[in-house]
Design a protein around this motif. Sequence first.
Motif, PDB file in Angstrom:
ATOM      1  N   ASP A 183     -12.481   3.823   3.007  1.00 43.64           N
ATOM      2  CA  ASP A 183     -11.309   2.933   3.466  1.00 43.64           C
ATOM      3  C   ASP A 183     -11.716   1.180   3.373  1.00 43.64           C
ATOM      4  O   ASP A 183     -11.687   0.744   2.748  1.00 43.64           O
ATOM      5  N   SER A 184     -12.608   1.733   4.438  1.00 42.33           N
ATOM      6  CA  SER A 184     -13.081   0.430   4.829  1.00 42.33           C
ATOM      7  C   SER A 184     -13.627  -0.706   3.576  1.00 42.33           C
ATOM      8  O   SER A 184     -13.467  -1.772   3.501  1.00 42.33           O
ATOM      9  N   VAL A 232       1.101  -1.571  -0.033  1.00 40.72           N
ATOM     10  CA  VAL A 232      -0.139   0.254  -0.305  1.00 40.72           C
ATOM     11  C   VAL A 232       1.365   1.268  -0.254  1.00 40.72           C
ATOM     12  O   VAL A 232       1.949   1.653   1.348  1.00 40.72           O
ATOM     13  N   HIS A 291      -2.347  -1.324  -3.680  1.00 39.10           N
ATOM     14  CA  HIS A 291      -2.551  -0.180  -3.866  1.00 39.10           C
ATOM     15  C   HIS A 291      -2.437   1.507  -3.851  1.00 39.10           C
ATOM     16  O   HIS A 291      -1.385   1.299  -3.169  1.00 39.10           O
ATOM     17  N   ASP A 331      -7.773   4.669  -5.110  1.00 33.16           N
ATOM     18  CA  ASP A 331      -9.138   4.754  -5.010  1.00 33.16           C
ATOM     19  C   ASP A 331      -8.396   6.605  -5.200  1.00 33.16           C
ATOM     20  O   ASP A 331      -8.021   7.111  -3.960  1.00 33.16           O
ATOM     21  N   MET A 340     -12.920  -0.222   0.711  1.00 34.54           N
ATOM     22  CA  MET A 340     -11.238  -0.429   0.011  1.00 34.54           C
ATOM     23  C   MET A 340     -10.770  -1.696   0.379  1.00 34.54           C
ATOM     24  O   MET A 340     -10.906  -2.893  -0.036  1.00 34.54           O
ATOM     25  N   ALA A 341     -11.216  -1.860   1.623  1.00 30.12           N
ATOM     26  CA  ALA A 341      -9.964  -3.024   2.289  1.00 30.12           C
ATOM     27  C   ALA A 341     -10.857  -3.940   2.125  1.00 30.12           C
ATOM     28  O   ALA A 341     -10.579  -5.311   1.773  1.00 30.12           O
ATOM     29  N   SER A 359      -6.351   8.009   4.562  1.00 33.78           N
ATOM     30  CA  SER A 359      -6.525   6.686   3.392  1.00 33.78           C
ATOM     31  C   SER A 359      -6.372   5.324   3.105  1.00 33.78           C
ATOM     32  O   SER A 359      -6.574   4.710   3.815  1.00 33.78           O
ATOM     33  N   VAL A 387      -6.330   1.952   4.812  1.00 37.59           N
ATOM     34  CA  VAL A 387      -6.456   0.427   4.082  1.00 37.59           C
ATOM     35  C   VAL A 387      -5.640  -0.091   4.155  1.00 37.59           C
ATOM     36  O   VAL A 387      -6.263  -1.438   4.684  1.00 37.59           O
TER      37      VAL A 387
END
Length: 306
Positions: free
Chosen positions: A245-246, A9, A118, A149, A248-249, A31, A35
């Motif tokens: 962000d959650s 990341v 990411h 994102d 996305m994770a 952000s 993630v």
Amino acid sequence: MAKQSPVLVLGEALVDVVHANGEINEHVGGSPANVAFGLGRLEHDVTLAAWFAKDERGERIAQACRDAGVKVAAGADRAPRTSVANADIDAAGKATYQFDLSWLLPELPAAGSSGHVHTGSIGATLEPGGSQVVKALRDNVDVATISYDPNARPTLMGNPGAVIGRVEEIIALCDVIKSSDEDIEWLYPDRSVADVMRHWLNLGPALAVVTRGGDGAYVAVSTDDAIIEVEPRTVSVIDTVGAGDSFMAGLISGLLDADYLGGAEAREALRHARLVDVMPAIDRAISTSATTVSKAGAYAPTRDEL
């Protein structure tokens, strides 16, 4: 147990100074860092390449990484000071940010050592680190899958015209693009969400997802002209810090588990995926974000909580 294709990341880790209900509280955030924490809590092998200092707030970031099982890239703690985001929470739980930060990309693992990369938000656009992020993505594009994102921060990014070129440059390199309807409204004020999603898929990604706050999400894949609407989970909202962000994770986690992310073979599989094939990953993303908004701050749930 999660698939262990390593995830890298790239992006900012900072401290959110949250102003809400007359109180001030500090939480580790940023952000991309959120993630990474989310992926770590979901039992994935993840390394965070951020930029923070060896100060009190920086140690809190380092501890948050340890707590989430996230490795830190070499040299990530060499910033002159740890960046801060002041978040004002309104009566509806929505956060508005003001930033004090600097951004460089630390030393990275060799290209190809991570199956998935990411990036997003400030780290992808703020210079000088933003250009370093693009180079890192280009170095990895043939050997790893990529997600992005944009997570627009107008107070830092200025105006859409100043960043749209960079945003679309990264979208063209990625396999998964996830955004919010608010970001699309800011980046493309004269275009519909559906039009923008199709435009993004034409640039190169195989999967495009647009979150709609408490109204669920839109999902589209490159193999199908349809855009489907996914309903949200009904939960009691404490605040929305870290919700995107959650999501996305959870999305990355679900796609990794389905072998749609994690290297060249996974990319090929995702290129042929239909809408029905990606829905389990979307469901996980909805579940992770719903759990996050039911807690204070950028809470990252475990698999057992989903």
